[in-house]
Design a protein around this motif. Structure first.
Motif, short mmCIF file in Angstrom:
data_model
loop_
_atom_site.label_atom_id
_atom_site.label_comp_id
_atom_site.label_asym_id
_atom_site.label_seq_id
_atom_site.Cartn_x
_atom_site.Cartn_y
_atom_site.Cartn_z
N ASP A 54 -42.96 103.42 -23.65
CA ASP A 54 -44.03 102.58 -24.17
C ASP A 54 -43.71 101.10 -23.93
N ARG A 55 -44.71 100.37 -23.45
CA ARG A 55 -44.53 98.93 -23.24
C ARG A 55 -44.42 98.19 -24.57
N ARG A 56 -45.00 98.75 -25.61
CA ARG A 56 -44.85 98.15 -26.93
C ARG A 56 -43.53 98.63 -27.51
N GLN A 57 -42.54 97.79 -27.46
CA GLN A 57 -41.18 98.17 -27.82
C GLN A 57 -40.96 98.16 -29.33
N LEU A 58 -40.20 99.15 -29.80
CA LEU A 58 -39.77 99.22 -31.18
C LEU A 58 -38.48 98.40 -31.33
N VAL A 59 -38.39 97.64 -32.40
CA VAL A 59 -37.24 96.75 -32.61
C VAL A 59 -36.73 96.91 -34.04
N ILE A 60 -35.42 96.95 -34.20
CA ILE A 60 -34.77 96.97 -35.52
C ILE A 60 -33.93 95.70 -35.66
N GLN A 120 -44.42 91.44 -34.20
CA GLN A 120 -44.01 90.11 -33.78
C GLN A 120 -43.97 90.05 -32.26
N SER A 121 -44.74 89.13 -31.70
CA SER A 121 -44.74 88.90 -30.25
C SER A 121 -44.95 90.20 -29.46
#
Length: 308
Positions: free
Chosen positions: A256-262, A299-300
């Motif tokens: 997915d281009r929409r990345q998950l971030v922690i 965010q972004s």
């Protein structure tokens, strides 16, 4: 037509299959196909056999991005056919040289070789196929692919990943490569895994085995996972069993281009279980927020998971 060899007929059948599924198909193509079928009963038999293989290869595949098919690709000499269909993408390769294939982020693709071998490429995969008279070879440069190998005792099927080789005759297996790390998962049949230049014995794998090779020659792990779970990616699923959230996100971000971030390390250590659709990171984040003490923000263009 009696002088036609079966290889020639098979190549013609592949060309017609591609042409009839091309977006550039013309009424004259359909008329030409009907004339070709009427010329020889072997033409009809070859086309029906190839169509059945095509249906089997694309019947339940998950393809995030449909590959475009040009008339030039259909009529090219090195690649007899490159076809796409609604619900699944398949390329039919007839080539005695080499041909490169690559999938983009979130894309999966099926490739049907002229010997009947079926390849399923996962997202972010690059490989080179060489169909020779002595052996059938795939150089896996990166990513993951599933191989359903047609039996041919005179031409072994060899998948090379760096200095490692997976040798098969007729079988089904996954090979995943991440830099110098390699994983081979057996679905059916048997393969031999060889490491060139290392004083490490060859490994024979049978159905149900998984072999993971690290960067160092002696870094080897063999187990017997749930094969349906290990190969769930082919159906567009990622299955986690008490998996650290960090590891789950690494896997899902491949699709997915929409990345998950922690942002909080403590959140990354939380454990998650379940079966999730790849390429649907927003839905995964919503599910995590229901199951774990996590909240979701954006965010972004990224999906951020924070502790509640």
């Amino acid at each position: 037509m009696e002088n036609e060899t079966q290889k020639t007929i098979n190549a013609q059948a592949a060309a017609w299959l591609a042409r009839l599924h091309s977006e550039a198909r013309l009424p004259a193509d359909e008329a030409g196909f009907q004339a070709w079928v009427a010329e020889d009963d072997r033409h009809r038999a070859a086309f029906e056999k190839l169509t059945m293989m095509w249906d089997a290869a694309t019947g339940d595949g998950h393809v995030a991005a449909r590959p475009r098919v040009s008339r030039r690709a259909v009529l090219a000499g090195s690649v007899v056919a490159a076809v796409a269909a609604v619900g699944g993408g398949l390329m039919v390769l007839k080539n005695r040289g080499s041909q490169s294939f690559e999938t983009a982020l979130g894309e999966q693709r099926k490739v049907l070789l002229d010997d009947g071998t079926q390849l399923t490429m996962d997202t972010g995969t690059r490989l080179v196929v060489t169909m020779g008279d002595q052996r059938r070879a795939v150089d896996l440069l990166s990513g993951r692919a599933h191989f359903v190998v047609a039996k041919d005792s005179l031409r072994p099927f060899v998948v090379t990943a760096g200095d490692r080789q997976v040798v098969a005759v007729g079988t089904a297996f996954d090979v995943a490569r991440d830099g110098d790390e390699l994983s081979v998962t057996m679905v059916e049949g048997k393969v031999i895994v060889h490491q060139s230049g290392h004083s490490v014995r060859d490994r024979t794998l049978v159905a149900g085995d998984r072999l993971r090779l690290g960067r160092a020659p002696g870094d080897t792990k063999q187990d017997r996972p749930d094969v349906l779970v290990a190969t769930a990616w082919q159906a567009g699923r990622a299955v986690f069993d008490n998996t650290p959230l960090n590891d789950a996100i690494v896997e899902l971000n491949r699709y997915d281009r929409r990345q998950l971030v922690i942002t909080d390390p403590a959140v990354g250590d939380l454990r998650i279980s379940g079966s999730y659709e790849t390429g649907a990171s927003e839905a995964f984040a919503s599910s995590v927020a229901e199951l774990l003490p996590v909240e979701v923000s954006h965010q972004s263009g990224k999906i951020v998971l924070n502790r509640k």
